[in-house]
Design an enzyme around this catalytic site. Structure first.
Site, mmCIF file in Angstrom:
data_model
loop_
_atom_site.group_PDB
_atom_site.id
_atom_site.type_symbol
_atom_site.label_atom_id
_atom_site.label_comp_id
_atom_site.label_asym_id
_atom_site.label_seq_id
_atom_site.Cartn_x
_atom_site.Cartn_y
_atom_site.Cartn_z
ATOM 1 N N SER A 102 -31.066 10.751 3.612
ATOM 2 C CA SER A 102 -29.663 10.536 3.943
ATOM 3 C C SER A 102 -29.297 9.059 3.786
ATOM 4 O O SER A 102 -29.441 8.502 2.705
ATOM 5 C CB SER A 102 -29.385 11.076 5.355
ATOM 6 O OG SER A 102 -28.013 11.206 5.600
ATOM 7 N N ASP A 223 -25.411 21.589 0.391
ATOM 8 C CA ASP A 223 -25.494 20.649 1.514
ATOM 9 C C ASP A 223 -24.069 20.336 1.945
ATOM 10 O O ASP A 223 -23.278 19.811 1.152
ATOM 11 C CB ASP A 223 -26.221 19.378 1.055
ATOM 12 C CG ASP A 223 -26.398 18.341 2.160
ATOM 13 O OD1 ASP A 223 -25.720 18.431 3.203
ATOM 14 O OD2 ASP A 223 -27.206 17.412 1.960
ATOM 15 N N HIS A 252 -28.789 19.813 5.134
ATOM 16 C CA HIS A 252 -29.017 18.383 4.951
ATOM 17 C C HIS A 252 -30.415 17.945 5.380
ATOM 18 O O HIS A 252 -30.787 16.796 5.171
ATOM 19 C CB HIS A 252 -27.964 17.616 5.766
ATOM 20 C CG HIS A 252 -27.809 16.181 5.391
ATOM 21 N ND1 HIS A 252 -27.460 15.770 4.121
ATOM 22 C CD2 HIS A 252 -27.959 15.040 6.129
ATOM 23 C CE1 HIS A 252 -27.393 14.452 4.090
ATOM 24 N NE2 HIS A 252 -27.700 13.980 5.288
#
Length: 273
Positions: A102, A223, A252
């Site tokens: 991320s 996602d 995610h």
């Protein structure tokens, strides 16, 4: 925290850095928003058989001294990238393989533009250079959607993260949802809002062409935080050799919900049995 970095002392302890395994190559695992180093718990036992695995907490983590979070320094990703480079320096890591999840995907990209020799390879998991839609670019969010997120976080943080966690995890994986909820719930709400604004309002597209380190981009098929087209945008823009791997899963957090699939991709990319 600047003092810790500038003097090269104390950042290992401050960020709870730990090594697992005794391999000759160092593999760095860096988590994203709302989690801490524990998010890697499914992967570490396997990876530690082949590498010296380094994990640590980003500065906003609930296990880090809250006084060290400086909203000004961490209003952009450069402060996080500086921490990463300082951490590697203090641990005498001069070459590493980096896996960033991320927001840590872009933290690694920035660090690699400053100190490319530190990184043999970047593995960018569920990362995005920009979350806001723009002309010719689909980041996944309109500004009014992000404003609604920030408002909800500010008004009732606990209610917000109980809604956000299932959306981000996406899979009907109650253990993963509970894990992310628990992690979010341990964050200081004010700090969480500050970090969320830094992440969701960032635009780091200009950084990508400067990244010359080989990259492996890994993305779930669906996602809710990062549309699949973003990984192909990144592949096109990154300066160095880049490949994309799409995992046949959604959400995610594939390191929590689809770790066997993720491990297969990592094994191929890292050339391990």
């Amino acid at each position: 925290m600047d003092a810790l970095c500038d003097h090269g002392e104390g950042i290992v302890e401050a960020l709870n850095a730990k090594f697992y395994g005794n391999g000759t190559e160092t593999l760095v695992l860096s988590h994203g928003f709302g989690t801490d180093q524990s998010v890697w718990h499914y992967l570490i036992p396997y990876l530690a058989c082949y590498f010296k695995v380094l994990v640590f907490d980003l500065i906003f983590g609930p296990n880090v001294n809250p006084d060290l979070y400086n909203p000004s320094k961490y209003s952009n990703f450069s402060g996080y990238a500086k921490d990463l480079m300082c951490l590697l320096d203090e641990l005498n890591v001069s070459r590493s393989i980096y896996i960033g999840h991320s927001m840590s995907a872009m933290i690694g990209c920035i660090a690699a533009t400053k100190r490319p020799h530190l990184f043999q390879q970047l593995m960018l998991l569920s990362g995005s250079p920009r979350y806001l839609n723009a002309e010719g670019y689909k980041g996944g969010f309109e500004r009014f959607q992000l404003n609604a997120i920030f408002k909800a976080m500010n008004q009732n943080y606990s209610s917000w993260f109980q809604t956000f966690a299932p959306t981000a995890v996406a899979e009907r994986d109650t253990a993963a949802i509970a894990e992310f909820e628990y992690s979010l719930g341990r964050m200081n709400p004010r700090t969480a809002l500050s970090v969320a604004k830094t992440v969701f309002l960032s635009d780091l597209r200009r950084i990508l062409p400067q990244v010359q380190v080989p990259c492996t981009i890994i993305q779930s098929r669906k996602d809710n935080m990062v549309p699949q087209n973003v990984c192909y945008y990144m592949k096109k823009k990154v300066g160095g050799h880049t490949r994309v791997n799409i995992l046949n899963t959604q959400g995610h957090f594939p390191q929590l919900t689809a770790h066997p699939l993720l491990l297969e991709v990592l094994k191929r990319a890292l050339h391990i049995e």
